[in-house]
Write an enzyme that holds these catalytic residues in place. Structure first.
Site, short mmCIF file in Angstrom:
data_model
loop_
_atom_site.label_atom_id
_atom_site.label_comp_id
_atom_site.label_asym_id
_atom_site.label_seq_id
_atom_site.Cartn_x
_atom_site.Cartn_y
_atom_site.Cartn_z
N ARG A 7 1.35 -0.94 0.07
CA ARG A 7 0.34 0.01 0.13
C ARG A 7 1.16 1.13 0.15
O ARG A 7 0.34 2.21 -0.53
CB ARG A 7 -1.54 -0.26 1.56
CG ARG A 7 -2.49 1.23 1.05
CD ARG A 7 -2.59 1.09 2.86
NE ARG A 7 -3.31 0.14 3.14
CZ ARG A 7 -4.43 -0.69 2.67
NH1 ARG A 7 -4.97 -0.28 2.45
NH2 ARG A 7 -4.61 -1.84 3.00
N ARG A 32 -13.47 -1.51 -1.28
CA ARG A 32 -12.77 -0.70 -0.13
C ARG A 32 -13.87 0.12 0.97
O ARG A 32 -13.96 -0.89 1.98
CB ARG A 32 -11.07 0.28 0.04
CG ARG A 32 -10.24 -0.63 -0.83
CD ARG A 32 -9.03 0.19 -0.91
NE ARG A 32 -9.12 -0.19 0.74
CZ ARG A 32 -8.40 0.76 1.58
NH1 ARG A 32 -9.64 1.81 1.08
NH2 ARG A 32 -8.43 0.48 2.77
N CYS A 56 -26.95 -3.41 -7.61
CA CYS A 56 -28.44 -3.31 -6.79
C CYS A 56 -27.60 -3.97 -5.22
O CYS A 56 -28.27 -5.34 -5.28
CB CYS A 56 -28.73 -4.15 -7.30
SG CYS A 56 -29.39 -3.61 -8.88
N TYR A 114 -4.62 -2.01 -3.56
CA TYR A 114 -6.27 -2.72 -3.49
C TYR A 114 -7.72 -2.40 -4.13
O TYR A 114 -8.41 -1.93 -3.57
CB TYR A 114 -6.59 -2.99 -1.45
CG TYR A 114 -5.22 -3.46 -0.91
CD1 TYR A 114 -5.19 -5.17 -1.54
CD2 TYR A 114 -4.64 -2.43 -0.06
CE1 TYR A 114 -3.67 -5.19 -0.95
CE2 TYR A 114 -3.01 -3.41 -0.09
CZ TYR A 114 -2.36 -4.45 0.34
OH TYR A 114 -1.68 -4.71 0.56
C1 LIG Z 1 -0.45 -7.77 1.85
C2 LIG Z 1 1.10 -7.75 2.23
C3 LIG Z 1 1.79 -7.46 2.36
C4 LIG Z 1 1.50 -5.81 2.26
O1 LIG Z 1 1.23 -4.96 2.93
P1 LIG Z 1 0.81 -3.95 2.79
O2 LIG Z 1 -0.48 -3.79 3.45
O3 LIG Z 1 -0.23 -3.12 1.84
O4 LIG Z 1 2.05 -2.83 3.24
C5 LIG Z 1 2.99 -7.81 2.64
N1 LIG Z 1 3.19 -8.76 3.45
C6 LIG Z 1 2.55 -9.85 2.92
C7 LIG Z 1 3.01 -11.80 3.39
C8 LIG Z 1 1.16 -9.74 2.65
O5 LIG Z 1 0.30 -10.64 3.16
#
Ligand SMILES: *Cc1c(COP(=O)(O)O)cnc(C)c1O
Length: 426
Positions: free
Chosen positions: A277, A313, A343, A372
């Site tokens: 993210r 989200r 809907c 996401y």
């Molecule tokens: C989703 C995930 C991330 C990334 O998480 P962010 O919050 O998007 O930084 C890193 N490592 C693992 C194992 C994940 O499942």
């Protein structure tokens, strides 16, 4: 966020977002390449205090080839959670020597694909998975370098659907079983014990959970050393939050790195981080057109052409996304429930949101939609997947076109009886 006004137009880098909307139609996702690059460099600079740190972009945040490719070009590795993501990372040019494979349910076929590709590390999340990986590797005459993903049982203080480091979550090996699991790993054919991994959750806005988790990790590394297990890699996962709302100030990459150095720096192991993210989230917007403004009994609805299937989200995590008109012309503000065409009453982006007044045909942007967003989109209500555009400087280019209705409907085939015997022998 990645979009600011210039002379009344909401811009991303040097491009008017209204221009993108008129060329591409709406809804459409736009990503700022410069913003993604800057976020990566911020990590690189911050973690320069821990030389050798590998930045493995968690590609599930945004798997578009152009996005992964942008990061790969800067030297990023990848954290993948499926064979599909592994294939995407490879295709976008991420070297296998920088790929880690996470996830609780890797199947033998996926393990085989990753082993043959020669990835850097499997982050193993359970004893049964470890046994399965050993079996596949031994059968192929290959060796799997593994880290055990441990569950440190810390509260990430984030939305419950994106917390992953508490003992009740499905992720990781229970803390008390980790030591025994390392001993087991050391005894299995086809397994090379390389490291330890954790990931406690997403959209973290405080460093405290990280401090707890890193400290526990350091204790575990010391205990393992007593057992004669010397680890080469420590994977601290991702999870750093972004500012979805004005006034939120997430910890900086530099503060995160300083904490990692304080807790883990003396352990003489290569650090791996898995940001998702925080590399791409703030770099993206979702553009949408207002279809109708409808006065309800007790509220006004802004009905737009984007929906929960395009950006889930808000419906899934009660998430907040800033909303801005693409042109500043209205002076009055008004409160709206911003809803899509699907809907479902859950198809609501925001409730009682006060924004500049809009009318049908106006264009808006949802901010912070780079992570996401498109990856979680679906086609519910037979809506087409949203196209994606990348902006760099004064230029923009399509990085995923809008599919046609024939593409969508053509995924189905006429009913055909399958001869089970023939299938098995094939
Ligand atoms: C989703 C995930 C991330 C990334 O998480 P962010 O919050 O998007 O930084 C890193 N490592 C693992 C194992 C994940 O499942």
């Amino acid at each position: 966020m990645a979009a600011d006004y210039k002379d009344g137009d909401l811009m991303m880098e040097g491009v008017k977002l209204a221009t993108v909307a008129s060329v591409m139609g709406t809804p459409v996702y736009c990503y700022s390449r410069g913003r993604i690059e800057a976020a990566y460099r911020a990590y690189e600079d911050a973690f320069a205090c821990l030389p050798g740190t590998m930045i493995c972009y968690a590609v599930k945040a945004n798997t578009n080839q152009a996005v992964i490719g942008t990061l790969a070009a800067l030297g990023a590795g990848a954290d993948v959670v499926s064979e599909g993501e592994l294939r995407r990372a490879l295709k976008a040019g991420v070297p296998t020597s920088r790929i880690v494979f996470s996830g609780v349910a890797k199947k033998p076929s996926e393990m085989e694909f990753a082993l043959k590709a020669g990835i850097y590390q499997f982050n193993v999340e359970s004893e049964p998975e470890l046994m399965a990986l050993s079996k596949v590797a031994a059968r192929l005459g290959l060796e799997a370098s593994i880290a055990l993903r441990v569950n440190p049982d810390v509260d990430a203080r984030t939305h419950e659907k994106i917390a992953t480091g508490k003992s009740e979550n499905k992720f990781g090996i229970p803390w008390r079983r980790a030591r025994a699991c390392y001993r087991l790993a050391g005894s299995l054919p086809g397994i090379r014990v390389q490291g330890i991994a954790m990931h406690i959750g997403s959209q973290l806005l405080s460093l405290e959970p990280y401090r707890e988790a890193y400290s526990r990790l350091a204790e575990m590394v010391a205990e393992l050393a007593e057992d004669g297990i010397k680890l080469e890699s420590i994977d601290i996962g991702g999870g750093l939050g972004i500012a979805y709302e004005d006034g939120t100030v997430p910890p900086s990459q530099a503060a995160l790195a300083a904490l990692a150095e304080e807790c883990l720096g003396r352990l003489d192991a290569r650090l791996i981080i898995e940001p998702g993210r925080s590399l791409v989230g703030a770099a993206g917007v979702l553009l949408s057109e207002v279809i109708y403004v409808k006065s309800g009994e007790s509220r006004d609805f802004m009905i737009i052409d984007a929906a929960m299937n395009d950006l889930i989200r808000p419906a899934m995590y009660d998430a907040y996304h800033g909303v801005k008109p693409l042109k500043t012309k209205a002076t009055a503000v008004r409160s709206y429930d911003i809803v899509g065409p699907v809907c479902e009453s859950g198809d609501t982006f925001a409730k009682s949101r006060v924004v500049p007044e809009v009318k049908a045909g106006d264009l808006i942007a949802f901010l912070g939609a780079g992570a996401y967003g498109a990856v979680m989109a679906g086609t519910y209500n037979s809506r087409l997947l949203v196209p994606e555009v990348m902006i760099a400087g004064d230029s923009f280019g399509v990085i995923r076109p809008r599919p046609t209705y024939d593409d969508l409907i053509g995924l189905d085939t006429p009913w055909q009886v399958i001869d089970e015997k023939e299938e098995r022998s094939a």
